[in-house]
Motif scaffolding. Structure first.
Motif, PDB file in Angstrom:
ATOM      1  N   PHE A 194      -7.484 -26.774 -58.922  1.00  7.32           N
ATOM      2  CA  PHE A 194      -6.933 -26.054 -60.069  1.00  7.32           C
ATOM      3  C   PHE A 194      -5.483 -26.463 -60.327  1.00  7.32           C
ATOM      4  N   ALA A 195      -4.704 -26.640 -59.259  1.00 11.80           N
ATOM      5  CA  ALA A 195      -3.305 -27.031 -59.437  1.00 11.80           C
ATOM      6  C   ALA A 195      -3.194 -28.436 -60.027  1.00 11.80           C
ATOM      7  N   LEU A 196      -3.987 -29.370 -59.517  1.00 15.67           N
ATOM      8  CA  LEU A 196      -3.936 -30.732 -60.038  1.00 15.67           C
ATOM      9  C   LEU A 196      -4.501 -30.809 -61.453  1.00 15.67           C
ATOM     10  N   GLY A 197      -5.536 -30.021 -61.727  1.00 12.87           N
ATOM     11  CA  GLY A 197      -6.078 -29.984 -63.078  1.00 12.87           C
ATOM     12  C   GLY A 197      -5.074 -29.440 -64.074  1.00 12.87           C
ATOM     13  N   MET A 198      -4.309 -28.432 -63.663  1.00 13.02           N
ATOM     14  CA  MET A 198      -3.282 -27.893 -64.552  1.00 13.02           C
ATOM     15  C   MET A 198      -2.195 -28.924 -64.817  1.00 13.02           C
ATOM     16  N   GLY A 199      -1.831 -29.696 -63.796  1.00 12.45           N
ATOM     17  CA  GLY A 199      -0.821 -30.722 -63.993  1.00 12.45           C
ATOM     18  C   GLY A 199      -1.268 -31.810 -64.954  1.00 12.45           C
ATOM     19  N   ALA A 200      -2.581 -32.098 -64.973  1.00 11.76           N
ATOM     20  CA  ALA A 200      -3.087 -33.138 -65.867  1.00 11.76           C
ATOM     21  C   ALA A 200      -3.232 -32.656 -67.304  1.00 11.76           C
TER      22      ALA A 200
ATOM     23  N   ASP B 120      -3.784 -39.978 -60.483  1.00 13.88           N
ATOM     24  CA  ASP B 120      -3.538 -40.792 -59.285  1.00 13.88           C
ATOM     25  C   ASP B 120      -3.143 -39.916 -58.108  1.00 13.88           C
ATOM     26  N   ASP B 121      -2.436 -38.819 -58.388  1.00 14.07           N
ATOM     27  CA  ASP B 121      -2.125 -37.868 -57.323  1.00 14.07           C
ATOM     28  C   ASP B 121      -3.401 -37.238 -56.755  1.00 14.07           C
TER      29      ASP B 121
ATOM     30  N   THR C 255       0.170 -39.212 -74.064  1.00 11.72           N
ATOM     31  CA  THR C 255       0.317 -38.688 -72.698  1.00 11.72           C
ATOM     32  C   THR C 255      -0.579 -39.405 -71.688  1.00 11.72           C
ATOM     33  N   ALA C 256      -1.179 -40.519 -72.068  1.00 15.69           N
ATOM     34  CA  ALA C 256      -2.063 -41.238 -71.141  1.00 15.69           C
ATOM     35  C   ALA C 256      -1.342 -41.670 -69.862  1.00 15.69           C
ATOM     36  N   PRO C 257      -0.096 -42.196 -69.923  1.00 20.01           N
ATOM     37  CA  PRO C 257       0.588 -42.545 -68.663  1.00 20.01           C
ATOM     38  C   PRO C 257       0.825 -41.337 -67.758  1.00 20.01           C
ATOM     39  N   VAL C 258       1.214 -40.208 -68.356  1.00 17.74           N
ATOM     40  CA  VAL C 258       1.443 -38.999 -67.552  1.00 17.74           C
ATOM     41  C   VAL C 258       0.132 -38.509 -66.947  1.00 17.74           C
ATOM     42  N   THR C 259      -0.933 -38.546 -67.745  1.00 19.50           N
ATOM     43  CA  THR C 259      -2.237 -38.128 -67.231  1.00 19.50           C
ATOM     44  C   THR C 259      -2.704 -39.050 -66.107  1.00 19.50           C
ATOM     45  N   GLY C 260      -2.484 -40.355 -66.285  1.00 17.32           N
ATOM     46  CA  GLY C 260      -2.860 -41.296 -65.234  1.00 17.32           C
ATOM     47  C   GLY C 260      -2.103 -41.040 -63.944  1.00 17.32           C
TER      48      GLY C 260
END
Length: 272
Positions: A190-196, A251-252, A242-247
């Motif tokens: 959930f935390a990583l999904g929110m960041g993406a 990657d995290d 936002t593709a670079p930020v999402t990538g």
């Protein structure tokens, strides 16, 4: 009388086959539960051949003495059920940890689609076995490509194969750590999904507020004919920008997935 050619006894061949089948349990369970390879779109024959081939180093290590495989006599009694259960559990949980963390990509895509009003644009996903939004499927494919492009699958398989030495078959296993790893993976998903999804969702939220203010100021404007095209166009632009930020966020996910599998099976970060 001429001496007969040397051969293998049937009992020895049966024992080796039993050990070979035992060596396939952990790596086979991991591959079945892991993302990508465990999908329904992968033929069963491909999965079976991959498990047979990947178990060769384990069997070779058992013959050479590097991997402590149980003796064939030890697998003939009821005590072998505990060892079999432990091997299958280790492989399944390791694969499920990766699958759970990779669910962050589908979660982010699903929330973006719901915020943008694209939740109805869904189609059958063979990996999930049901209808999922197209945006979520795109994020899932993006996640899988990052995983394969960063050789994450090779790192994960290496960790599982090396775990036969760090956690030999039949050795006592701390199931508390296994359960804790699974629970931690769920919370981190959930935390990583929110960041993406946060950059796109935040911009869409501001856009929806602006559309609401405009339609409130001019009631004659149709909300669907005015706001929906703008939201769709803005969503496509935001996904591109936002593709670079999402990538980076996805990657995290790969990094944390490999680290979680390594901590569960080896007690370290898997060398990543």
């Amino acid at each position: 009388m001429e001496p007969m050619l040397p051969g293998l006894e049937l009992g020895a061949v049966t024992g080796w086959l039993a050990q070979y089948g035992f060596a396939m349990l952990r790596i086979g369970s991991f591959l079945i539960a892991s993302p990508g390879f465990g999908g329904r779109f992968v033929p069963v024959q491909v999965r079976l051949m991959a498990v047979v081939v990947m178990a060769l180093p384990v069997m070779a290590g058992g013959i050479a003495g590097g991997v402590a495989l149980p003796a064939p006599e030890a697998m003939a009694g009821l005590g072998a059920l505990r060892i079999l259960f432990t091997e299958i559990t280790l492989g399944l949980v390791a694969g499920m940890v990766l699958t759970i963390l990779f669910g962050a990509a589908a979660l982010a895509g699903d929330r973006i689609a719901a915020t943008a009003g694209l939740g109805f644009a869904a189609q059958f996903d063979p990996a999930a076995g049901g209808q999922t939004p197209v945006v979520a499927q795109l994020f899932g494919l993006f996640m899988l490509m990052l995983f394969l492009g960063a050789d994450g699958h090779l790192a994960a398989i290496r960790i599982v194969l090396e775990s036969y030495q760090s956690v030999p078959p039949g050795a006592p296993v701390d199931f508390t750590r296994i359960v804790a790893t699974g629970l931690t993976a769920g919370s981190r998903m959930f935390a990583l999904g929110m960041g993406a999804m946060l950059p796109v969702v935040a911009c869409l939220l501001l856009l929806n507020i602006a559309v609401g203010i405009v339609t409130r100021s001019a009631p004659s404007l149709n909300l669907f004919s005015f706001g929906f095209p703008i939201t769709m166009a803005a969503t496509l632009v935001l996904l591109y920008v936002t593709a670079p930020v999402t990538g980076s966020a996805l990657d995290d996910v790969v990094t944390e997935g490999i680290a979680a599998v390594g901590q569960m099976l080896e007690g370290d970060d898997g060398g990543r």
